[in-house]
Design a protein around this motif. Structure first.
Motif, PDB file in Angstrom:
ATOM      1  N   TYR A  18     -54.742  27.805  37.110  1.00 43.96           N
ATOM      2  CA  TYR A  18     -55.186  26.785  35.944  1.00 43.96           C
ATOM      3  C   TYR A  18     -56.802  27.212  36.025  1.00 43.96           C
ATOM      4  N   LYS A  38     -51.405   9.730  41.735  1.00 44.00           N
ATOM      5  CA  LYS A  38     -51.672  10.703  40.575  1.00 44.00           C
ATOM      6  C   LYS A  38     -52.310  11.980  41.116  1.00 44.00           C
ATOM      7  N   GLY A  95     -54.038  15.677  39.533  1.00 43.29           N
ATOM      8  CA  GLY A  95     -54.526  16.310  38.507  1.00 43.29           C
ATOM      9  C   GLY A  95     -56.068  16.802  38.994  1.00 43.29           C
ATOM     10  N   SER A 141     -48.941  21.665  41.313  1.00 46.23           N
ATOM     11  CA  SER A 141     -48.785  20.327  40.238  1.00 46.23           C
ATOM     12  C   SER A 141     -49.572  20.361  39.090  1.00 46.23           C
ATOM     13  N   GLY A 142     -50.618  21.219  38.936  1.00 49.32           N
ATOM     14  CA  GLY A 142     -51.100  21.395  37.534  1.00 49.32           C
ATOM     15  C   GLY A 142     -52.303  20.584  37.461  1.00 49.32           C
ATOM     16  N   ASP A 159     -53.036  18.724  34.888  1.00 51.36           N
ATOM     17  CA  ASP A 159     -53.009  17.475  34.073  1.00 51.36           C
ATOM     18  C   ASP A 159     -52.228  16.467  34.949  1.00 51.36           C
ATOM     19  N   ASP A 191     -49.866  13.413  35.856  1.00 49.72           N
ATOM     20  CA  ASP A 191     -48.829  12.979  35.131  1.00 49.72           C
ATOM     21  C   ASP A 191     -47.739  13.919  34.422  1.00 49.72           C
ATOM     22  N   ALA A 192     -48.305  15.254  34.730  1.00 50.17           N
ATOM     23  CA  ALA A 192     -47.538  16.326  33.814  1.00 50.17           C
ATOM     24  C   ALA A 192     -46.491  16.808  34.949  1.00 50.17           C
ATOM     25  N   THR A 193     -46.311  16.711  36.050  1.00 46.45           N
ATOM     26  CA  THR A 193     -45.392  17.196  37.200  1.00 46.45           C
ATOM     27  C   THR A 193     -44.885  16.108  37.926  1.00 46.45           C
TER      28      THR A 193
END
Length: 847
Positions: free
Chosen positions: A136, A374, A376, A391-392, A394, A396-398
């Motif tokens: 990212y 969480k 992010g 996990s990226g 953002d 809560d995205a994954t």
């Protein structure tokens, strides 16, 4: 004065214009940045390292600037740019998080252009688990925000320089497997202690009631609920009645989990002394039902007439689920519990926290889930943890984010208890605790702002002035609790008491809490002022090594006050000593009689005999051997096969051929699947008769670093979990104790054939539908050229092999393999199950 004002105005305009330009329309949308990673050369420069390349492609209309950005990703910190004046440099952030930063050599990437960047990393790219992932982009003018990029492609190497398994090797492995007619297979799984078929079958319909002793009403209703999914109508549950029936009756004198099952034309009778025994009898009844009956609603089902007398070999039959690395929903946990119950596993070891996540709501400590659950992009971990395992950016995205509420957990406990499964919660300490540490830091900061200093410090897990330098196995430098702090123990007591309150609310039993204890790295605590104060004032703590025994002594005392015993990883029973001038570890005599239960995973290298050494010394041992039980290991050495490989490869056979009381006898290959060298076990400690009594059971863990979906979880779980099921429940097999090697091999091959036939023809077809269906792994076809024809076979009889001869990928409608293939050219073969799901494609050139 006017000139100065104009100068300030001009500078302000210029700065604003620059920021606008950098964040505006003249630079690319991150979604338009595509990336391809590929291996260039294994064994690069004749070293144990890999040369790979990343190709960045700008698919948008605006350029990627020459600077002002970082590309974050997840990989081993060994990744570095290859060239001296490379266009990028790689920086390690923490854990598995790295970032790629452009150097002065990086030129702007214009619209439509591509740029290739070479990287060097340690080790070989055995499979995709070692590839960089989760890329990212972060702009330098807004460093707190991460943006997912476009497509990321991982290209499989075209040449096999690693020694990946070949189709011919799979074929040779499968050659010993016989195809056994389904009518000759045992109809109850796992294998009962005593089993006979009578030839007198029973016709089961929804009209057949379940008549139960009052003590077994819960088990009777669960059985009736299940039968309603078969017939579309729930059978009646009664306490008395005559005629055809399923009868659950009490019989004194049977063991705690023992049962008897008789199926006659008139009735089905399950007898046991306890509800647990009755429950296992009902699960055996469920496996008597032909799996085809689960595909559609039935009007009647024929049950094979049997006489079964059965009880488990081990009282502790465990599956460990890690939800710390990647979260799994409550619904998936309940589904796994259904699977465990069907196959008579009775312990869920619930790994609830890790460096990368805290997954259980503790109402008194809300930051544990507000922050610690969480993941992010972040600069400071104050609102959430950094990304891990792709996990990226953002939150809560994954599956990087998520937790169980108190109500969720109570529901899970009730569900498990109804199915006679004990849930052992694991609170990983003092290492692997980054999520907890960062959460309590956030709590501290909140309360300090409110002027509540004493309350703020109450649950701190680190000395704020600690300057210790360390790096954990997972490459974190801030993930270990300070065990000299009273606040650490206050935290553990609070968490323990809140967990106990949840068990009480659920009405579920709890006898132990697992407090982890593994992989605390060197360097920890050495420069903690709090630790130095403890060493100066406590005569029992002379150095940081002694803190280990200090810590688990205090945790043990805390648990004993609550009528619990301590469970942990093997390190809880070990002591660091110097022998013959060398540092080594022995079984710690201090805790040998404290009822410590140790999950021993390490049977590699000098630790081959560790489980037996601890058992012989008095520790209760759960055999969790990495070589035979770690379900997260890849099934095979193949690039496309998901899973780790640091502990070897784990196909369904390795749990099956595990010999608990003499596992060195079953250790056939090393972590590279090469034959173990003669003499590897010389001088190793064997299990004594006294030690044998301390082997309490078996456990298969599933770590989830690379498991982000329920489908991947089930793929790694099944079918190899069923090998553990068989070995934990079934009687000691003849081949395990046979002293004649040739006779032992013959007996094993027969037992192995029976097992894989049962899986392929009964249990996996059942799992296509049971509890909503499971995404188990379909095996890869074995194939080779023999007498100028392609021959093929399959690990799981009952599944079919289909093939093509024109280079296309086989489908369910492709030719069915029934014998040697004479066609020439590229032959592609794939295994299919009865629903049409397929395994990996096997390719053979028949010239």
């Amino acid at each position: 004065m006017i000139k100065r004002t104009l100068l300030i105005a001009f500078c302000t305009f210029f700065i604003c214009f620059t920021i606008l330009a950098q964040s505006g329309t003249n630079r690319m949308n991150p979604k338009e940045l595509n990336l391809t990673w590929e291996v260039v050369e294994e064994g690069y420069q004749n070293k144990n390292q890999t040369l790979s390349a990343i190709t960045l492609k700008n698919t948008g209309k605006d350029p990627l600037p020459a600077n002002g950005w970082s590309l974050y990703f997840h990989a081993s910190p060994s990744f570095k740019a290859n060239e001296v004046n490379a266009p990028v440099k790689i920086e390690h952030v923490n854990g598995d998080l790295l970032r790629m930063v452009p150097t002065a050599s990086f030129s702007s990437l214009a619209a439509g252009a591509s740029k290739r960047i070479e990287l060097v990393s340690g080790g070989q790219m055995i499979n995709e688990s070692r590839a960089p992932e989760g890329f990212y982009l972060v702009w330098s003018d807004n460093p707190a925000k991460g943006y997912a990029i476009g497509e990321s492609v991982n290209k499989k190497p075209s040449v096999n320089k690693i020694g990946w398994i070949e189709p011919a090797e799979i074929y040779e492995q499968n050659k010993v497997i016989k195809d056994i007619p389904v009518e000759k297979l045992t109809k109850v799984f796992p294998t009962p202690a005593q089993y006979t078929e009578t030839g007198q079958n029973f016709s089961l319909t929804a009209a057949v009631p379940v008549i139960t002793d009052n003590a077994f009403s819960r088990e009777a209703n669960l059985l009736a609920d299940y039968l309603s999914t078969v017939f579309g109508q729930k059978p009646a549950v009664k306490t008395s009645g005559t005629g055809k029936a399923i009868r659950l009756q009490k019989k004194q004198g049977l063991g705690e989990e023992a049962y008897e099952l008789q199926v006659t034309p008139q009735e089905v009778v399950i007898s046991a002394s306890t509800p647990a025994g009755i429950f296992y009898g009902t699960q055996s009844l469920k496996t008597l039902i032909p799996p085809s009956a689960l595909a559609t609603k039935q009007s009647s089902v024929t049950l094979t007439g049997v006489n079964v007398k059965d009880e488990p070999r081990f009282g502790h039959r465990a599956f460990m689920l890690d939800v710390g690395r990647n979260f799994q929903t409550k619904e998936e946990v309940l589904k796994v519990l259904d699977l465990m119950a069907l196959y008579k596993l009775n312990v869920l070891h619930f790994h609830l926290n890790e460096d990368e996540g805290w997954r259980l709501e503790i109402p008194a400590l809300p930051e544990l889930t507000q922050v610690g659950s969480k993941r992010g992009h972040t600069l400071d971990d104050k609102k959430n943890l950094q990304p891990s395992y792709a996990s990226g950016p953002d939150v809560d995205a994954t599956s990087g984010s998520g937790y169980y509420t108190k109500d969720d957990f109570v529901e899970i406990l009730k569900y498990a208890d109804d199915r006679h499964i004990k849930v052992i919660p694991e609170i990983e300490t003092p290492g692997h605790a980054r999520a907890a540490i960062k959460s309590m830091d956030a709590r501290y900061e909140r309360l300090m702002k409110e002027g509540k200093k004493e309350e703020a410090e109450k649950y701190l897990l680190r000395d704020l002035n600690d300057k210790s330098v360390y790096r954990s196995v997972q490459n974190f430098n801030d993930n270990v609790m300070d065990v000299s702090l009273p606040s650490t123990y206050a935290f553990l007591e609070k968490v323990t008491d809140e967990i106990l309150a949840m068990y009480k609310e659920a009405g579920a039993p709890i006898k132990t809490i697992h407090f982890g204890g593994d992989e605390v790295p060197p360097g920890v605590w050495e420069k903690s002022p709090s630790v130095q104060k403890l060493i100066a004032t406590n005569p029992k703590v002379k150095n940081t090594d002694d803190l280990w025994y200090y810590y688990f002594g205090k945790v043990n005392d805390m648990l004993k006050e609550r009528n619990l015993y301590l469970s942990g990883w093997e390190e809880i029973g070990m002591r660091k000593v110097t022998q013959n001038g060398k540092t080594t570890y022995i079984a710690n005599p201090d805790f040998a009689n404290e009822n410590f239960h140790a999950d021993v995973w390490n049977n590699l290298g000098s630790n081959i005999d560790l489980a037996y050494r601890l058992a012989n010394a008095g520790y209760k041992v759960v055999l969790t051997n990495v070589t035979n039980m770690y379900l997260d290991l890849a099934y095979q050495k193949a690039y496309e096969e998901p899973g780790l490989n640091w502990g070897g490869y784990l196909d369904v056979d390795k749990p099956f051929y595990f010999i608990p009381y003499d596992y060195m006898k079953n250790m056939k290959v090393d972590t590279e699947n090469n034959p173990i060298k003669p003499g590897a076990f010389a001088g190793k400690e064997r299990l004594t008769e006294a030690g044998k009594k301390n082997i309490v059971g078996l456990q298969a863990p599933l770590w989830t670093e690379h498991i982000r979906t329920p489908e991947r979880l089930e793929y790694m779980l099944l079918p190899k979990l069923l090998g553990l099921v068989e070995r934990a429940w079934a009687p000691d097999p003849v081949w395990a104790t046979e002293t004649d090697a040739k006779k032992g091999e013959t007996a094993y091959n027969q037992a192995w054939s029976e097992f894989v036939n049962i899986l392929g023809k009964r249990e996996l077809p059942r799992l296509n539908h049971y509890a909503g269906g499971f995404n188990y792994r379909i095996p890869t076809a074995g194939a080779k050229v023999e007498n100028r024809k392609v021959v093929a076979n399959v690990q799981l009889p009952g599944m079919e092999v289909r093939y093509t001869t024109n280079g296309s990928e086989p489908t369910k409608s492709s030719k069915l393999y029934t014998g040697p293939i004479a066609e020439k050219g590229t032959i592609k073969l794939t295994v299919f199950d009865s629903t049409g799901r397929a395994g990996r494609v096997t390719t053979v050139e028949n010239k």
